[in-house]
Design a protein around this motif. Structure first.
Motif, short mmCIF file in Angstrom:
data_model
loop_
_atom_site.label_atom_id
_atom_site.label_comp_id
_atom_site.label_asym_id
_atom_site.label_seq_id
_atom_site.Cartn_x
_atom_site.Cartn_y
_atom_site.Cartn_z
N UNK A 48 64.71 69.74 59.98
CA UNK A 48 65.59 68.80 60.70
C UNK A 48 65.78 68.52 62.00
N UNK A 49 65.59 67.50 62.09
CA UNK A 49 66.07 66.61 63.22
C UNK A 49 64.67 66.04 63.54
N UNK A 50 63.72 66.47 63.48
CA UNK A 50 62.60 65.53 63.74
C UNK A 50 62.24 64.60 63.33
N UNK A 51 60.89 63.58 63.60
CA UNK A 51 61.58 61.87 62.73
C UNK A 51 60.03 61.76 62.81
N UNK A 52 60.53 60.60 61.07
CA UNK A 52 59.13 60.02 60.45
C UNK A 52 59.00 59.22 60.46
N UNK A 53 58.04 58.16 60.96
CA UNK A 53 57.75 56.96 61.60
C UNK A 53 57.11 56.71 60.23
N UNK A 54 57.77 54.68 59.60
CA UNK A 54 57.31 54.48 58.86
C UNK A 54 56.82 53.03 58.87
N UNK A 71 65.49 63.95 52.53
CA UNK A 71 66.23 65.66 51.59
C UNK A 71 65.80 66.35 52.58
N UNK A 72 65.31 65.87 53.49
CA UNK A 72 64.80 67.57 54.28
C UNK A 72 64.87 67.14 55.79
N UNK A 73 66.34 66.59 56.01
CA UNK A 73 67.21 66.58 57.52
C UNK A 73 66.39 65.90 58.07
N UNK A 74 65.42 64.87 57.95
CA UNK A 74 64.53 64.20 58.72
C UNK A 74 65.22 62.58 59.27
N UNK A 75 64.79 62.94 60.27
CA UNK A 75 65.12 60.97 60.77
C UNK A 75 64.37 59.69 59.84
N UNK A 76 64.40 58.55 59.93
CA UNK A 76 63.11 58.24 59.26
C UNK A 76 63.92 56.88 59.96
N UNK A 77 62.34 56.37 60.47
CA UNK A 77 62.00 55.10 61.24
C UNK A 77 60.81 54.11 60.76
N UNK A 78 61.66 53.19 60.44
CA UNK A 78 60.54 51.90 60.14
C UNK A 78 60.69 51.59 60.86
N UNK A 79 59.48 50.84 60.85
CA UNK A 79 58.94 50.61 62.79
C UNK A 79 58.98 48.81 62.01
N UNK A 80 59.25 47.54 62.82
CA UNK A 80 58.59 46.61 62.34
C UNK A 80 57.21 46.24 61.87
N UNK A 81 56.52 46.24 61.38
CA UNK A 81 55.34 45.87 60.96
C UNK A 81 54.67 44.09 62.12
N UNK A 82 55.24 43.79 62.07
CA UNK A 82 54.64 42.34 63.07
C UNK A 82 55.10 42.95 65.02
N UNK A 83 55.02 43.85 65.04
CA UNK A 83 55.03 44.42 66.54
C UNK A 83 54.01 44.23 67.00
N UNK A 84 53.19 44.13 68.19
CA UNK A 84 52.31 44.58 68.69
C UNK A 84 51.72 45.96 68.61
N UNK A 85 50.18 46.97 68.75
CA UNK A 85 50.30 47.99 68.91
C UNK A 85 50.48 48.57 69.88
#
Length: 511
Positions: A48-54, A71-85
């Motif tokens: 809990x408190x860790x981050x999953x990037x998508x 359901x795991x107490x995690x943060x989910x960070x959805x990333x703009x797929x139009x960004x540069x690497x």
């Protein structure tokens, strides 16, 4: 309230549908796959408190990742797929992502991010192989399908648009509840105020890396509805989906309304939108003429709200109320509104100032940026926060937004709000899109300049420029009218329709 309840009751019911392909995700599969992915995360050491990037296009797998995190107490960070690497790598590493889940459709970008040194210890790819990433499907196949006894609720941690400098993550406090309880106020609101329930068919035409599409889709699933998703917004395609899928609820931004209204009348009339019960809109102020035209077309079903990625508060207004308060974004339904001057002193009723929202506790932090966090807080009250918008509140508590503070044009010492001018020109018959900014002026400090993308077939000319300027003068005070108009091929907008005025200014300066 979460999908597991509906997986137990109606496992074959469709939780989400990708309209472009007809691909479906049932509640039973969503429950099974999100449970398995939760085990994958746990086995990799996430707590809990860790981050999953998508990193993905609009894809049904995104909802599995979202609910596994929730359901795991995690943060989910959805990333703009139009960004540069390097931009994606920055967000993943700045968020402290312990896991990175990517779509094979974004393989080239995902591979570049891996090579750039992303710090996630678990890297999974769905939809096909991606160099540097383990198989998502193989990981799920090997994981337990038994839910954990303890399922603390997670939360989205999304990044601001980054109009100046690097984008900043908005890290809300994790709610102290389990996944089947209401922690996010939005979940309760969508049921009570917007009539979301098991019979809902909700259209989301915007990208899931933005806060509203992701959080609202999650809230619809929490109430047992069906999310119908478009890969990318197209006006006529959206009308087709509303008709064919018998959409009951949808969420739009004003630019989408403008594009629909610009379709030929016979095209608009050819689609049956009678199934729509609620058309939600937000993200930017909606021009009065545009909203009136949509109400005339769809009926008084539009419901507007004002909120932000930061989740610091919310106002709301329905169509019938708006017709008596045209231009308002409603009364506060989360938090208490305060309008303050530049020194933080509360303004009088009807006086324009910075919009602050008071909550019982400080509602958010900008991750790794205490200075920006402080800038968003009132100088005397840390739990009064602002998104940088300016406006006023009338005697009945209705909020009217004027513009963003950073966009205000100061010409000859007078404040001019570009949004007002853009609203006037939104439905001009020669204009497809318009953006207004202040440009340097040796006499006035700044002068008003309009950038106009003409409609197809419209011939640009000095005469058209003068016609546009005169049109503005016929609607609002002459001093607010553009001094000049520049015709352009396109304007820089995000996929949710927000005009990126920083990029527009860069184009002007380098032109």
């Amino acid at each position: 309230m979460y999908p597991g309840k509906y997986a137990a009751e109606t496992p074959e019911k469709v939780a989400a549908l990708l309209a472009d392909t007809g691909e479906e995700l049932t509640y039973g599969d969503l429950e099974d796959r999100s449970v398995r992915l939760a085990h994958v995360f746990h086995d990799a050491g996430l707590r809990p408190g860790d981050v999953v990037a998508l990193l993905t296009e609009n894809n049904l797998r995104a909802f599995e990742v979202y609910w596994a995190a929730m359901r795991s107490g995690l943060y989910v960070t959805a990333v703009n797929h139009n960004l540069a690497p390097d931009e994606v790598t920055y967000i993943a590493n700045d968020s402290g992502a312990a896991a990175l889940v990517v779509s094979q459709a974004k393989a080239e970008l995902a591979t570049a991010v891996d090579r750039a040194g992303v710090g996630a210890r678990l890297k999974l790819a769905f939809g096909g192989p991606v160099e540097g990433y383990a198989s998502y499907e193989d990981a799920l196949a090997q994981a337990s399908a038994e839910p954990f006894d303890d399922q603390p609720q997670g939360a989205p941690m999304l990044y601001s648009s980054g109009t100046t400098g690097r984008p900043k993550g908005v890290r809300p406090p994790l709610p102290p509840v389990q996944v089947d309880q209401i922690g996010d106020p939005l979940v309760g609101l969508v049921g009570q105020a917007f009539g979301i329930g098991p019979d809902t068919r909700y259209l989301t035409p915007a990208p899931l890396y933005h806060a509203a599409p992701l959080r609202w889709s999650g809230a619809v699933m929490a109430h047992g509805g069906t999310v119908v998703m478009l890969r990318k917004y197209d006006s006529e395609a959206a009308l087709q989906v509303i008709q064919d899928q018998r959409i009951t609820h949808g969420q739009f931004v004003p630019t989408m309304f403008v594009r629909m209204l610009q379709l030929p009348e016979n095209v608009r009339a050819g689609y049956d939108v009678a199934s729509l019960r609620v058309a939600v809109h937000a993200a930017a102020p909606c021009p009065v003429d545009v909203k009136q035209a949509m109400i005339d077309w769809w009926g008084p079903i539009l419901v507007e709200y004002y909120a932000g990625t930061e989740g610091n508060g919310m106002t709301m207004i329905d169509s019938r109320t708006w017709l008596s308060k045209p231009g308002s974004v409603g009364r506060a339904v989360v938090g208490t509104l305060h309008i303050c001057d530049d020194e933080g002193k509360e303004a009088a009723t009807g006086e324009v100032g910075t919009v602050f929202v008071e909550r019982e506790t400080t509602p958010f932090l900008y991750h790794n940026d205490p200075e920006k966090t402080r800038e968003a807080q009132h100088p005397e009250h840390a739990n009064w926060t602002t998104l940088g918008d300016i406006g006023y509140v009338d005697e009945e508590g209705f909020l009217f937004l004027t513009d963003r503070k950073s966009f205000t044009i100061i010409s000859g010492g007078v404040n001019i709000y570009p949004q007002e001018i853009e609203n006037v020109l939104a439905l001009h018959p020669a204009i497809l899109d318009v953006g207004v900014i202040g440009v340097p002026d040796p006499e006035m400090g700044e002068s008003v300049k309009a950038f106009v993308q003409p409609r197809p077939g419209v011939e640009t000319s000095p005469e058209l420029e003068q016609e546009i300027i005169a049109f503005v003068k016929s609607k609002i005070a002459h001093f607010k009218a553009p001094r000049s108009v520049q015709f352009v091929d396109d304007l820089p907008r995000t996929e949710t329709g927000k005009l990126v005025k920083g990029d527009l200014k860069k184009k002007y300066v380098t032109a």
